[in-house]
Design an enzyme around this catalytic site. Structure first.
Site, short mmCIF file in Angstrom:
data_model
loop_
_atom_site.label_atom_id
_atom_site.label_comp_id
_atom_site.label_asym_id
_atom_site.label_seq_id
_atom_site.Cartn_x
_atom_site.Cartn_y
_atom_site.Cartn_z
N ASN A 9 47.25 39.04 46.60
CA ASN A 9 47.84 39.89 45.57
C ASN A 9 47.79 41.34 46.08
OD1 ASN A 9 48.59 41.30 43.31
ND2 ASN A 9 46.73 40.83 42.12
N LYS A 11 49.11 43.90 44.79
CA LYS A 11 49.16 44.89 43.70
C LYS A 11 50.22 45.95 44.05
CE LYS A 11 44.51 43.66 42.65
NZ LYS A 11 43.24 44.00 42.04
N HIS A 95 47.52 39.07 34.42
CA HIS A 95 46.49 39.68 35.27
C HIS A 95 45.76 40.77 34.47
CE1 HIS A 95 44.59 42.04 38.42
NE2 HIS A 95 44.67 40.97 39.18
N GLU A 97 44.80 43.66 35.13
CA GLU A 97 45.35 45.02 35.22
C GLU A 97 46.59 45.17 34.34
OE1 GLU A 97 45.50 45.17 39.50
OE2 GLU A 97 43.31 45.21 39.53
N GLU A 167 39.19 35.37 36.86
CA GLU A 167 38.88 36.63 37.53
C GLU A 167 38.07 37.52 36.59
OE1 GLU A 167 41.86 37.85 40.74
OE2 GLU A 167 42.82 38.28 38.85
N GLY A 173 38.01 44.22 42.57
CA GLY A 173 38.04 45.47 43.32
C GLY A 173 36.72 46.23 43.33
P1 PGA Z 1 40.14 42.06 44.52
O1 PGA Z 1 41.35 41.78 43.50
O2 PGA Z 1 40.17 40.94 45.55
O3 PGA Z 1 40.43 43.39 45.13
O4 PGA Z 1 38.88 42.05 43.74
C1 PGA Z 1 41.60 40.50 43.00
C2 PGA Z 1 42.72 40.51 41.98
O5 PGA Z 1 42.82 41.43 41.18
O6 PGA Z 1 43.56 39.58 41.94
#
Ligand code: PGA
Length: 252
Positions: A9, A11, A95, A97, A167, A173
């Site tokens: 992903n 983003k 997701h 976010e 998640e 992140g």
């Molecule tokens: P990350 O993100 O691997 O940077 O923790 C995962 C995601 O948001 O799908």
């Protein structure tokens, strides 16, 4: 259970030019045969990734989002048939976010999942608790509610089977990945809901983990029972590192 799946992903990283370069670099990576790999670029880079892939079918293409209407006056949105035209196989919905910054809810995620399946694209329903919900002992309750609400009317199997990505918001992140023990507990709870909703067909649904997965911890997750793959953000931005992560995910 079929092959495990790892989705990159990106983003909001990589416009069409950089996305094409990423694919060309990644195509030099050796990948395990028994693994499904997909990459989810921003909308604007999907066509360039498709072009850079040429005839190659790996990695498969995923989208980070979609709108649930098929066509119409929805300025700025992208529909399921548009994704289907580009041969997109998976699409994230809900997701964290998007829930946090763009008002995504269980209901909008559900509508998107149903619309995607109508055109043969597998929805990847993302769920997960916040740090406060975990601290207060509400992690299981939160995720159960998200899954129950998100899968109503969504099919487990067929051409575009449902996927779920657990998640935890606090692990995304942050460099603080969730412990395999906690993930197993959550995945068992999710499986329980799937079994109740779908019976034997529940086993067609792959349940992934996401949140600070990297090339060093991937194997531990992929060998934890009940984890069918991973959703990888930060550690997917460098094609060589993502190639190493894919190779490290399977004991050969
Ligand atoms: P990350 O993100 O691997 O940077 O923790 C995962 C995601 O948001 O799908």
């Amino acid at each position: 259970m079929e092959k495990k799946l790892i989705i990159a992903n990106w983003k909001m990283h990589y416009g069409p030019i950089k996305a094409g370069a990423w694919i060309r670099a990644f195509r030099r990576e050796r990948l395990p045969k028994d693994l499904d790999v997909a990459v989810a670029p921003p909308f604007i880079s999907l066509a360039s990734v498709r072009a850079s892939l040429g005839r190659a079918s790996i990695p498969a293409l995923a989208s980070q989002d979609v709108y649930w209407e098929m066509e119409g006056k929805f300025t700025g949105e992208v529909s399921p048939p548009m994704l289907e035209e580009l041969g997109i196989q998976y699409c994230l919905v809900g997701h964290s976010e998007r829930r946090k910054h763009f008002g995504e809810t269980n209901e909008t995620a559900r509508k998107k999942a149903i619309a995607l399946q109508a055109v043969g694209i597998s929805p990847v329903l993302c769920v997960g608790e916040t740090v406060v919900e975990r601290r207060d002992g509400n992690a299981l309750k939160t995720v159960r509610a998200q899954v129950r609400a998100g899968i109503k009317g969504v099919k487990p199997d067929g051409k575009a089977p449902l996927h779920i990505a657990y998640e935890p918001v606090w692990a995304i992140g942050s460099g603080r990945a969730c412990s395999p023990h906690d993930i197993r507990e959550m995945h068992e709870a999710i499986r329980g809901i799937l079994r109740k909703a779908y019976g034997a067909k529940a086993s067609d649904v792959r349940v992934l983990y996401g949140g600070s997965v990297d090339e060093h911890n991937i194997l531990e997750y992929m060998t934890t029972s009940g984890i069918d793959g991973a959703l990888v953000g930060t550690a997917s931005l460098d094609p060589a590192a993502f190639g190493r992560l894919c190779r490290a995910s399977i004991v050969t």
